[in-house]
Design an enzyme around this catalytic site. Structure first.
Site, mmCIF file in Angstrom:
data_model
loop_
_atom_site.group_PDB
_atom_site.id
_atom_site.type_symbol
_atom_site.label_atom_id
_atom_site.label_comp_id
_atom_site.label_asym_id
_atom_site.label_seq_id
_atom_site.Cartn_x
_atom_site.Cartn_y
_atom_site.Cartn_z
ATOM 1 N N ASP A 53 -24.113 -32.132 -60.258
ATOM 2 C CA ASP A 53 -25.409 -31.548 -60.890
ATOM 3 C C ASP A 53 -26.116 -30.521 -60.085
ATOM 4 O O ASP A 53 -26.676 -30.972 -59.054
ATOM 5 C CB ASP A 53 -26.425 -32.635 -61.359
ATOM 6 C CG ASP A 53 -27.448 -32.128 -62.245
ATOM 7 O OD1 ASP A 53 -27.656 -30.871 -62.269
ATOM 8 O OD2 ASP A 53 -28.089 -32.697 -62.876
ATOM 9 N N ASP A 365 13.985 20.531 -48.511
ATOM 10 C CA ASP A 365 12.533 20.107 -48.642
ATOM 11 C C ASP A 365 12.001 21.195 -49.358
ATOM 12 O O ASP A 365 12.716 22.167 -50.190
ATOM 13 C CB ASP A 365 11.936 19.720 -47.527
ATOM 14 C CG ASP A 365 10.858 18.749 -47.597
ATOM 15 O OD1 ASP A 365 9.821 18.990 -48.253
ATOM 16 O OD2 ASP A 365 11.102 17.421 -47.592
ATOM 17 N N ASP A 477 8.020 13.886 -54.503
ATOM 18 C CA ASP A 477 6.823 14.014 -53.634
ATOM 19 C C ASP A 477 5.820 13.643 -54.661
ATOM 20 O O ASP A 477 5.878 14.200 -55.783
ATOM 21 C CB ASP A 477 6.809 15.218 -52.722
ATOM 22 C CG ASP A 477 6.253 14.954 -51.582
ATOM 23 O OD1 ASP A 477 5.017 14.188 -51.507
ATOM 24 O OD2 ASP A 477 6.075 16.011 -50.807
ATOM 25 N N ASN A 479 1.585 14.824 -53.827
ATOM 26 C CA ASN A 479 0.879 15.262 -52.910
ATOM 27 C C ASN A 479 -1.005 15.583 -53.135
ATOM 28 O O ASN A 479 -1.402 16.195 -52.322
ATOM 29 C CB ASN A 479 1.065 16.643 -52.034
ATOM 30 C CG ASN A 479 2.381 16.194 -51.346
ATOM 31 O OD1 ASN A 479 2.679 15.377 -50.559
ATOM 32 N ND2 ASN A 479 3.534 17.034 -51.529
ATOM 33 N N ASP A 547 3.986 10.837 -42.976
ATOM 34 C CA ASP A 547 4.103 12.332 -42.633
ATOM 35 C C ASP A 547 4.073 12.292 -41.175
ATOM 36 O O ASP A 547 4.273 13.245 -40.586
ATOM 37 C CB ASP A 547 3.031 13.348 -43.335
ATOM 38 C CG ASP A 547 3.788 13.887 -44.615
ATOM 39 O OD1 ASP A 547 5.072 13.537 -44.936
ATOM 40 O OD2 ASP A 547 3.026 14.582 -45.194
HETATM 41 C C1 DGJ Z 1 4.627 16.011 -48.130
HETATM 42 C C2 DGJ Z 1 5.516 15.279 -47.814
HETATM 43 O O1 DGJ Z 1 5.277 13.986 -47.290
HETATM 44 C C3 DGJ Z 1 6.469 16.166 -46.692
HETATM 45 O O2 DGJ Z 1 7.586 15.379 -46.200
HETATM 46 C C4 DGJ Z 1 6.935 17.254 -47.244
HETATM 47 O O3 DGJ Z 1 8.056 17.029 -48.207
HETATM 48 C C5 DGJ Z 1 5.891 18.094 -47.991
HETATM 49 N N1 DGJ Z 1 5.025 17.415 -48.782
HETATM 50 C C6 DGJ Z 1 6.446 19.403 -48.547
HETATM 51 O O4 DGJ Z 1 5.290 19.986 -49.140
#
Ligand code: DGJ
Length: 727
Positions: A53, A365, A477, A479, A547
């Site tokens: 309690d 790329d 990708d 971004n 990256d």
């Molecule tokens: C971000 C990625 O992590 C890179 O390796 C490369 O592909 C660039 N974008 C390209 O714009």
């Protein structure tokens, strides 16, 4: 594995040789979390806990003042009934009322696995691999059901998700619906999380729990580089090899929330699931909603035990497809070597040079599509730039193949540039508010993947490029993160669904494409490891880890990533020096030593290498191919907890135990050299191992107990690698 239900005590017991997970039905209504840990034979319900309690406690059974939801160990807590800790779910009805009363209402024990609809999950190849417990909670007033799913496997793993079903006649809004909740009886834990930033992903943070809470979250639209949907609870003093660890990870790529919340009386609450912030789901009558799946790994063998369980599970029961068990190619990526300055001639020269060095795959790329000379334009227009590729992409792919090397290509399908045909045609396909100018990030906007037409477009656009059959790899990708949440496709009342619908749309696109092109190797990327999560791995069996390609920074990033993810999922490249992210110059041998702990690639202009460097690269590739099976499919061990001490080390043991690769990296050389002693792991103590280079013999026991002494190297960023064979 087994699941039992003891009627009299109302106890569910999920168990296998290693673990037990115990839940009890209390007062015929509430689910109590009893135990998750090392296998016990039976839960006798002898521990009469938490009945006191106490002040400020609400008593749902009025005559029993010792019973309050606020002090119990709960399995899936609600809001508004006196448990003032963080709830696992919450609804809101049309009138703004958030009250609900979900009570226990039965169970089913099923062989095999039940998976959350439309979401990535741990799968089984046969029903004998798993058993599932389904527990029903029901609100009879509102006519709503929540089904809790628990699956137990042969290893020390339980997965959980929940499904909400609206059996009523009125729509309701789900405001919060987490994948798992677990209350534990003690606060005697360290909490370990993986946090970071772009180019510094998955740093390991560990702190003892105090009376405060630890929360982790992402509201970026992706799992993000900043946080990882993972919580580790470590018994005090836990090391790599010893101590109890409970690791919880979410198989999801979008916004998430997790917490370890301290209760008033020494307990903790652990939660993980979709982030309730900016989330809401309209559940119409007759429809259902599933949470993502959470993976709960238990280890008695410290962090290494946890990681090895996650690695095996993710490599064999989350990653799928043709490449799951196949060795991954050594690749050359054009990005850091050329950035946007690519064209047919350059790519063909590169292909020739790369093939000559033993590289197996050339990846073109960013920069190959219509007008893409900087990052300000063209996302969405997935056709080749005719100025750079006058004969077309397919002809290039064919010519590259003729040079004896495979060809791969970069996409960023979820994005759109303002300066693109796609945007001019479909300005309403972007995520944005109807009232304000959308905010740009890297000059780009995000496509509204809640809209099926957008998803169809993506499937179609990517398929058109891949259909020729000469493209064997895709780097996918992503971004930027999501701002200005708003969808022209969704109704006003559904706008809070956008972030989750985005992820569902993405999963559907990836499912379709990976099914359509089963022999294409897909690697996911989000400015590196910005979306390195188990959800993405279900579709794409490897991820560009970061990256940041500097070998020294990579030590820390790969170390943190290895807490959860196996080596075969980590893209790791040798790049040029001075390094483009941090300006550091490291020996080529060390760049290789670090990249060779994952899926090896090169990302530099081969033309700029000297003759000697080229020779070194050729040897590196040959060496990597010799040991690739071990690197990609062996068991990985972090050694000596040593990262902070100016060094990092690991060893990998092949599946058959016959080969061991050991690597040590010294960060800064020091004058008053102290000889590091590194003890290897996972070896056979009774076997003799031979150093393949010198012929020196070592006992497995020596290597593990006495350890290797690293000879002095008068050079910063030096590395030592030994390949040992069991004799
Ligand atoms: C971000 C990625 O992590 C890179 O390796 C490369 O592909 C660039 N974008 C390209 O714009």
């Amino acid at each position: 594995m087994q699941i039992s239900f003891e009627e009299e005590q109302q106890v569910f017991h999920l168990y296998n040789d290693k673990i037990s997970y115990v839940i009890q039905v209390e007062k015929q209504r509430y689910l109590k979390h009893c135990y998750y840990g090392k296998r016990i034979k039976r839960w006798h319900s002898g521990i009469k806990d938490y009945y006191y309690d106490r002040g400020f406690c609400a008593n749902p059974i009025a005559e029993d003042r010792t019973f309050s939801l606020d002090t119990q160990l709960r399995e899936f807590p609600e809001s508004g009934q006196g448990d003032f800790r963080s709830p696992a779910y919450e609804l809101e009805d049309r009138n703004g009322d958030k009250n609900a009363r979900f009570f226990y209402n039965g169970y089913r024990i099923l062989s095999g696995k039940i998976a959350p609809d439309g979401l990535p999950h741990v799968y089984t190849d046969a029903d004998t691999e798993a058993m599932t417990l389904e527990i029903t909670l029901q609100d009879k007033v509102r006519n709503q059901r929540i089904l809790l799913y628990y699956t137990i496997y042969e290893d020390a793993v339980v997965t959980r998700f929940a499904k909400w079903i609206n059996d009523g006649t009125e729509p309701i809004e789900i405001c919060r619906f987490l994948s798992m909740n677990m209350d534990l009886p003690t606060q005697e834990y360290d909490v370990l999380t993986l946090s970071g930033a772009h180019t510094e992903e998955k740093n390991v943070y560990r702190r003892p729990l105090c009376a405060d809470s630890v929360t982790i979250e992402s509201s970026r639209g992706t799992s993000s580089p900043q946080a990882t949907p993972f919580i580790g609870l470590l018994s005090p003093g836990t090391t790599e090899e010893q101590g109890e660890v409970l690791g919880v990870n979410l198989i999801y790529s979008g916004n998430f929330y997790g917490c370890v919340q301290c209760g008033q009386y020494g307990t903790i609450r652990v939660q993980l699931g979709i982030n309730p912030y900016q989330f809401g789901w309209q559940l119409s009558p007759g429809s259902s909603f599933c949470t993502p799946e959470a993976v709960l790994v238990y280890s008695v063998n410290g962090l290494a035990g946890m990681s090895n369980t996650f690695h095996k599970l993710y490599r064999t029961r989350v990653c799928r497809g043709w490449y799951r068990d196949r060795e991954r190619p050594v690749l050359l990526n054009s990005w850091e070597g050329m950035y946007f300055e690519i064209n047919e001639e350059k790519m063909l020269t590169l292909a020739e040079e790369a093939a000559e060095l033993g590289i197996e795959l050339l990846v073109m790329d960013d920069g190959w599509f219509k007008g893409r000379n900087t990052d300000t334009t063209s996302l969405g227009d997935w056709t080749e730039d005719k100025k750079k590729f006058p004969d077309g992409l397919q002809s290039l792919a064919k010519k590259v193949k003729q040079k004896g090397i495979d060809f791969g290509i970069w996409f960023e399908p979820e994005m759109i540039s303002r300066e693109s045909d796609l945007y001019r045609e479909h300005p309403d396909w972007v995520i944005r508010s109807p009232f304000y100018e959308p905010i740009l990030s890297r000059h780009q906007l995000v496509l509204d993947l809640s809209n099926p037409a957008v998803c169809e477009y993506l499937i179609d656009a990517v398929s058109k490029v891949l259909v020729s059959g000469n493209i064997s790899y895709v780097k996918w990708d992503m971004n930027r993160h999501l701002t200005d949440l708003g969808s022209a496709y969704l109704d006003r009342k559904n706008q809070n669904e956008l972030s989750h619908r985005y992820v569902l749309g993405l999963y559907r696109v990836m499912e379709t494409l990976t099914e359509r092109f089963p022999q294409v190797l897909f690697e996911s990327c989000s400015s590196g490891g910005g979306r390195f999560d188990a959800g993405m791995l279900y579709y794409m069996p490897q991820t560009w880890t970061s990256d940041n390609t500097d070998a020294v920074c990579r030590l820390k990033i790969q170390h943190g990533t290895s807490l959860l993810f196996p080596t075969v999922t980590m893209g790791a490249h040798v790049s040029a020096c001075p390094n483009h992210q941090v300006g550091r110059t490291t020996p080529l041998a060390t760049r290789f030593a670090v990249a060779a702990a994952g899926n090896l690639g090169y990302e530099l202009d081969l033309k700029k290498l000297s003759k000697e460097e080229k020779e070194e690269v050729r040897e590196q590739i040959a060496e990597y191919k010799r040991r690739r099976r071990t690197v990609q499919f062996g068991t990985y061990y972090r050694l000596a907890d040593s990262f902070q001490e100016n060094q990092s080390a690991w060893n990998i043991v092949s599946e058959d135990g016959m080969e061991v690769i050991f690597t040590h990296v010294q960060i800064l050389a020091r004058s008053a050299y102290r000889v590091p002693v590194i003890r290897l792991k996972g070896l056979d103590p009774d076997a003799v191992y031979i150093d393949c280079e010198t012929g020196q013999e070592y006992g497995g026991d020596e290597l593990m107990y006495a350890g290797i002494r690293i000879p002095r190297i008068r050079q910063d960023f030096s590395s030592t690698t030994m390949v040992l064979r069991k004799s």
